[in-house]
Design a protein around this motif. Structure first.
Motif, PDB file in Angstrom:
ATOM      1  N   TRP A  65      -7.294 -13.053   5.229  1.00 28.35           N
ATOM      2  CA  TRP A  65      -7.107 -12.130   4.101  1.00 28.35           C
ATOM      3  C   TRP A  65      -8.315 -12.227   3.167  1.00 28.35           C
ATOM      4  O   TRP A  65      -8.626 -13.321   2.667  1.00 28.35           O
ATOM      5  CB  TRP A  65      -5.879 -12.497   3.280  1.00 28.35           C
ATOM      6  CG  TRP A  65      -4.577 -12.419   3.985  1.00 28.35           C
ATOM      7  CD1 TRP A  65      -4.026 -11.314   4.567  1.00 28.35           C
ATOM      8  CD2 TRP A  65      -3.625 -13.477   4.156  1.00 28.35           C
ATOM      9  NE1 TRP A  65      -2.796 -11.621   5.086  1.00 28.35           N
ATOM     10  CE2 TRP A  65      -2.525 -12.944   4.844  1.00 28.35           C
ATOM     11  CE3 TRP A  65      -3.585 -14.813   3.785  1.00 28.35           C
ATOM     12  CZ2 TRP A  65      -1.416 -13.694   5.169  1.00 28.35           C
ATOM     13  CZ3 TRP A  65      -2.484 -15.580   4.111  1.00 28.35           C
ATOM     14  CH2 TRP A  65      -1.416 -15.017   4.801  1.00 28.35           C
ATOM     15  N   SER A  66      -8.926 -11.106   2.874  1.00 23.24           N
ATOM     16  CA  SER A  66     -10.093 -11.160   1.979  1.00 23.24           C
ATOM     17  C   SER A  66      -9.686 -11.522   0.550  1.00 23.24           C
ATOM     18  O   SER A  66     -10.442 -12.156  -0.176  1.00 23.24           O
ATOM     19  CB  SER A  66     -10.836  -9.826   1.993  1.00 23.24           C
ATOM     20  OG  SER A  66     -10.000  -8.776   1.586  1.00 23.24           O
ATOM     21  N   CYS A  67      -8.455 -11.143   0.148  1.00 25.04           N
ATOM     22  CA  CYS A  67      -8.072 -11.395  -1.253  1.00 25.04           C
ATOM     23  C   CYS A  67      -7.829 -12.876  -1.523  1.00 25.04           C
ATOM     24  O   CYS A  67      -7.710 -13.275  -2.673  1.00 25.04           O
ATOM     25  CB  CYS A  67      -6.848 -10.564  -1.641  1.00 25.04           C
ATOM     26  SG  CYS A  67      -5.357 -10.943  -0.719  1.00 25.04           S
TER      27      CYS A  67
ATOM     28  N   PRO B 158      -1.252  -6.065  -4.633  1.00 26.78           N
ATOM     29  CA  PRO B 158      -1.707  -7.203  -3.822  1.00 26.78           C
ATOM     30  C   PRO B 158      -0.708  -8.364  -3.803  1.00 26.78           C
ATOM     31  O   PRO B 158       0.456  -8.208  -4.182  1.00 26.78           O
ATOM     32  CB  PRO B 158      -3.027  -7.597  -4.496  1.00 26.78           C
ATOM     33  CG  PRO B 158      -3.419  -6.427  -5.331  1.00 26.78           C
ATOM     34  CD  PRO B 158      -2.128  -5.798  -5.751  1.00 26.78           C
ATOM     35  N   ALA B 159      -1.205  -9.526  -3.377  1.00 33.40           N
ATOM     36  CA  ALA B 159      -0.349 -10.697  -3.152  1.00 33.40           C
ATOM     37  C   ALA B 159       0.649 -10.936  -4.291  1.00 33.40           C
ATOM     38  O   ALA B 159       0.260 -11.050  -5.450  1.00 33.40           O
ATOM     39  CB  ALA B 159      -1.240 -11.917  -2.974  1.00 33.40           C
TER      40      ALA B 159
ATOM     41  N   MET C  82       2.344 -11.024   1.262  1.00 35.51           N
ATOM     42  CA  MET C  82       1.057 -10.362   1.497  1.00 35.51           C
ATOM     43  C   MET C  82       1.320  -8.950   2.035  1.00 35.51           C
ATOM     44  O   MET C  82       2.452  -8.570   2.301  1.00 35.51           O
ATOM     45  CB  MET C  82       0.243 -11.169   2.520  1.00 35.51           C
ATOM     46  CG  MET C  82       0.054 -12.630   2.140  1.00 35.51           C
ATOM     47  SD  MET C  82      -0.850 -12.859   0.598  1.00 35.51           S
ATOM     48  CE  MET C  82      -2.492 -12.357   1.064  1.00 35.51           C
ATOM     49  N   CYS C  83       0.253  -8.194   2.227  1.00 35.18           N
ATOM     50  CA  CYS C  83       0.406  -6.851   2.789  1.00 35.18           C
ATOM     51  C   CYS C  83       0.628  -6.985   4.293  1.00 35.18           C
ATOM     52  O   CYS C  83      -0.210  -7.569   4.979  1.00 35.18           O
ATOM     53  CB  CYS C  83      -0.833  -6.007   2.505  1.00 35.18           C
ATOM     54  SG  CYS C  83      -1.260  -5.988   0.757  1.00 35.18           S
TER      55      CYS C  83
ATOM     56  N   TRP D  37       0.893  -1.170   0.000  1.00 27.35           N
ATOM     57  CA  TRP D  37       0.000   0.000   0.000  1.00 27.35           C
ATOM     58  C   TRP D  37       0.922   1.209   0.000  1.00 27.35           C
ATOM     59  O   TRP D  37       1.791   1.333   0.873  1.00 27.35           O
ATOM     60  CB  TRP D  37      -0.896   0.035   1.252  1.00 27.35           C
ATOM     61  CG  TRP D  37      -2.072  -0.905   1.186  1.00 27.35           C
ATOM     62  CD1 TRP D  37      -2.039  -2.238   0.928  1.00 27.35           C
ATOM     63  CD2 TRP D  37      -3.458  -0.565   1.387  1.00 27.35           C
ATOM     64  NE1 TRP D  37      -3.316  -2.754   0.953  1.00 27.35           N
ATOM     65  CE2 TRP D  37      -4.198  -1.765   1.236  1.00 27.35           C
ATOM     66  CE3 TRP D  37      -4.132   0.618   1.684  1.00 27.35           C
ATOM     67  CZ2 TRP D  37      -5.593  -1.795   1.371  1.00 27.35           C
ATOM     68  CZ3 TRP D  37      -5.516   0.580   1.828  1.00 27.35           C
ATOM     69  CH2 TRP D  37      -6.228  -0.616   1.667  1.00 27.35           C
TER      70      TRP D  37
ATOM     71  N   CYS E 275      -2.327  -5.965   6.775  1.00 25.41           N
ATOM     72  CA  CYS E 275      -3.437  -5.939   5.799  1.00 25.41           C
ATOM     73  C   CYS E 275      -4.671  -5.227   6.363  1.00 25.41           C
ATOM     74  O   CYS E 275      -5.229  -5.637   7.376  1.00 25.41           O
ATOM     75  CB  CYS E 275      -3.782  -7.386   5.431  1.00 25.41           C
ATOM     76  SG  CYS E 275      -5.373  -7.594   4.627  1.00 25.41           S
ATOM     77  N   PRO E 276      -5.104  -4.163   5.689  1.00 21.51           N
ATOM     78  CA  PRO E 276      -6.328  -3.482   6.141  1.00 21.51           C
ATOM     79  C   PRO E 276      -7.595  -4.231   5.721  1.00 21.51           C
ATOM     80  O   PRO E 276      -8.638  -4.054   6.326  1.00 21.51           O
ATOM     81  CB  PRO E 276      -6.270  -2.124   5.422  1.00 21.51           C
ATOM     82  CG  PRO E 276      -4.899  -2.035   4.835  1.00 21.51           C
ATOM     83  CD  PRO E 276      -4.433  -3.437   4.614  1.00 21.51           C
ATOM     84  N   ASP E 277      -7.487  -5.051   4.680  1.00 27.24           N
ATOM     85  CA  ASP E 277      -8.684  -5.695   4.124  1.00 27.24           C
ATOM     86  C   ASP E 277      -8.882  -7.094   4.694  1.00 27.24           C
ATOM     87  O   ASP E 277      -9.272  -8.031   4.002  1.00 27.24           O
ATOM     88  CB  ASP E 277      -8.571  -5.748   2.594  1.00 27.24           C
ATOM     89  CG  ASP E 277      -8.610  -4.354   1.974  1.00 27.24           C
ATOM     90  OD1 ASP E 277      -8.993  -3.408   2.680  1.00 27.24           O
ATOM     91  OD2 ASP E 277      -8.248  -4.218   0.799  1.00 27.24           O
TER      92      ASP E 277
HETATM   93  S1  SF4 Z   1      -6.674  -8.371   1.235  1.00 29.12           S
HETATM   94 FE1  SF4 Z   1      -4.990  -7.672   2.487  1.00 29.12          FE
HETATM   95  S2  SF4 Z   1      -3.244  -8.852   1.812  1.00 29.12           S
HETATM   96 FE2  SF4 Z   1      -4.789  -9.007   0.224  1.00 29.12          FE
HETATM   97  S3  SF4 Z   1      -4.337  -7.346  -1.199  1.00 29.12           S
HETATM   98 FE3  SF4 Z   1      -5.841  -6.571   0.231  1.00 29.12          FE
HETATM   99  S4  SF4 Z   1      -4.618  -5.588   1.800  1.00 29.12           S
HETATM  100 FE4  SF4 Z   1      -3.241  -6.918   0.677  1.00 29.12          FE
END
Ligand code: SF4
Length: 424
Positions: free
Chosen positions: A384-386, A357-358, A368-369, A265, A372-374
Motif C-alpha cells: 500500500w502506498s499510503c 483512505p485507511a 484498507m481499500c 473509493w 487498492c489501486p494505489d
Molecule cells: S494507497 Fe490504497 S489503501 Fe491506501 S488510501 Fe490509497 S487506495 Fe486506499
C-alpha cells in the motif's frame, strides 16, 4: 447522523490486487512543496535511478495487470529524468499519469512530456499546501490556480486533466464550490477527486512492529493537529455535495477490507454542460465501461480519453441498459423540445471520485481499500502506498493495539475518531 448510502445499489468495481485499473509508481521522495496530510517524508535528492524504476515496472509486469500508472512521489516533476520515465511507461503500453502539485510544470516540460507519451495529469491543489504565492488562499481562491493548470493542458490538447484535494473538517464545506468551478470548466476538467484526511491516531493506541513496541510519532502520517477530525467519510462528502446538487448519485465503489459497506473509493459520473448537470451515469454504465475495456484490452479502465468524455451524447445510446443514462436522456430531449438548438449542444462526462483512505477501527485493525489501486512496489513486493513509511522505517506493517484505559467504543476497545467508519 451520517448520510446512508446503500452499497448494494452501486457497482462494486472489479479491481483487485493482481488485476487493477491503476498502479502507483513512486519515482522520488523529493518534493518542492510542503502539504499537510502528505504521506511521504520529503527527502531532497531522494530520486530513484532509472534502473530502480525499470525494476519496479518489472514487478508490476510480473504481479499485476494495470491500465494506468500513476507517477508519484514526492513530486515526480522534480525528478531529472521524468521525461524518460514517462517514455519508459508508455513504451510498455501503459498509460502514464503524472500525480503532481504542478509547481514545476512549464509549457516546455509539458510539451516534452506529451511527446514522451503522458496521457494525463492529476494536480494536487488545496489550501493546506504551503505554495509560494498562494499561501492562505481559500479553496475558492485556488480555483484560479486550478484553471491555470487546466488551460495549460488544454492548449497542448489530448490530455486528461484531473484535480485532487485533501478534505479537512474546515475545507469540507468548500467541496461544492470546487465542484461548481469544475462544472463551469467541464470541457477541460475531466476528473475531480476528494480525499478525506487520515492519520495514525496516537493517543488511543500502542504500536508494534512484530513484537516490539515502537514510537509512531516520527511517521509523517501520525496525528498532526490536536483534535483534528480524522473520521470524514465518503458519505459526509456526498452529503455536502447534495446541498447543492440534491440528485448527486454515485454509481461505483470499492469497499473497505474490514467494513463491507464503507465507501473507500466512491465514483460518480456526471453528464452536462458548463451551465447545467443533466444527470448521473448509473451502475450498469460503469460495469459496461470496466468490462468492455477488460474484454478488449485485458485490463480494467483507468483514465478515459478526453475525446470520449466530450462525446457524452453518444453514450445516451446505452440508455436502454442504464437507468442513470435514461434520466440524462429524458432531460436532454426535454431541453431540445424547449429549444431545438440544444440538439447540437455538446455534452461532457466528468468524474467525481471520493476517497476515504485507511480507517483505524476500535480494535486496532485498519480498514484498507479492498482492491487498492494505489499499490506500489517496495523490495520487489506490492505494498500500500499510503502506508509505505511503515515499511521504510520499520521493515514491516505496524499493528495498533488499543490502550487499556479510556472510554470504550462498541467493540469494547477505546474508540478512535475514525471509528465512525469502523465495524459495528
Ligand atoms: S494507497 Fe490504497 S489503501 Fe491506501 S488510501 Fe490509497 S487506495 Fe486506499
Amino acid at each position: 447522523m451520517t448520510l446512508f448510502l446503500d452499497h448494494n445499489q452501486y457497482y462494486r468495481l472489479p479491481w483487485n490486487l493482481p488485476d487493477n485499473a491503476i498502479s502507483w509508481l513512486e519515482v522520488t521522495k523529493a518534493c518542492n512543496l510542503y502539504c499537510e496530510g502528505c504521506y511521504r517524508e520529503n527527502e531532497p535528492g531522494g530520486h530513484k535511478s532509472l534502473e530502480d524504476i525499470k525494476s519496479d515496472l518489472a514487478v508490476f509486469r510480473k504481479y499485476r495487470k494495470t491500465d494506468g500508472v500513476s507517477i508519484a512521489g514526492g513530486d515526480p516533476l522534480v525528478h531529472p529524468d521524468i521525461v524518460e520515465i514517462v517514455r519508459l511507461i508508455a513504451q510498455e503500453g501503459l498509460k502514464p499519469i503524472l500525480n503532481t502539485n504542478g509547481h514545476a510544470l512549464t509549457k516546455e516540460l509539458l510539451r516534452d512530456l506529451k511527446k514522451a507519451g503522458v496521457v494525463g495529469f492529476t494536480f494536487h491543489v488545496d489550501s493546506k499546501q504551503h505554495r509560494p504565492g498562494w499561501k492562505g488562499k481559500t479553496e475558492v481562491e485556488l480555483n484560479e490556480l486550478r484553471l491555470q493548470y487546466a488551460q495549460m493542458l488544454d492548449e497542448v490538447g489530448g490530455l486528461s486533466c484531473a484535480f485532487n484535494s485533501t478534505v479537512y473538517a474546515d475545507t469540507l464545506p468548500y467541496v461544492p464550490d470546487i465542484l461548481s468551478w469544475a462544472q463551469e470548466h467541464i470541457d477541460i476538467v475531466h476528473v475531480v477527486v476528494f480525499i478525506a484526511i487520515r492519520a495514525a491516531v496516537l493517543d488511543s493506541f500502542d504500536y508494534y512492529a512484530g513484537a516490539k513496541k515502537v514510537d509512531m510519532s516520527p511517521i509523517v502520517y501520525s496525528t498532526g493537529e490536536e483534535g483534528q477530525r480524522l473520521d470524514i467519510l465518503s458519505n459526509d462528502v456526498v452529503e455536502v455535495i447534495r446541498t447543492r446538487w440534491p440528485d448527486f448519485e454515485p454509481s461505483a465503489y470499492l469497499n473497505g477490507t474490514e467494513k463491507v459497506d464503507s465507501f473507500k473509493w466512491l465514483l460518480t459520473g456526471r453528464i452536462g454542460t458548463k451551465k447545467s448537470i443533466l444527470g448521473y451515469v448509473g451502475p450498469k454504465f460503469m460495469e459496461l465501461a470496466q468490462t468492455w475495456n477488460h474484454l478488449r484490452k485485458g485490463t480494467y479502465l483507468a483514465y478515459t480519453d478526453p475525446i470520449v468524455q466530450r462525446r457524452a451524447k453518444s453514450m445516451l445510446l446505452l440508455s436502454p441498459l442504464d437507468k442513470g443514462l435514461r434520466g440524462v436522456r429524458k432531460k436532454f430531449f426535454g431541453s431540445v423540445l424547449r429549444n431545438p438548438l440544444n440538439l447540437f449542444r455538446r455534452l461532457h462526462l466528468q468524474s467525481v471520485t471520493i476517497i476515504q483512505p485507511a480507517d483505524m477501527l476500535c480494535d486496532g485493525s485498519t480498514s484498507m481499500c479492498d482492491g487498492c489501486p494505489d499499490i506500489t512496489v517496495h523490495n520487489g513486493q506490492l505494498v500500500w502506498s499510503c502506508r509505505l513509511e511503515e515499511q521504510l522505517k520499520f521493515g514491516c506493517w505496524i499493528r495498533a493495539v488499543p490502550k487499556g484505559e479510556a472510554a470504550t467504543g462498541p467493540c469494547g476497545s477505546p474508540c478512535p475518531p475514525a471509528c465512525a467508519g469502523g465495524r459495528d
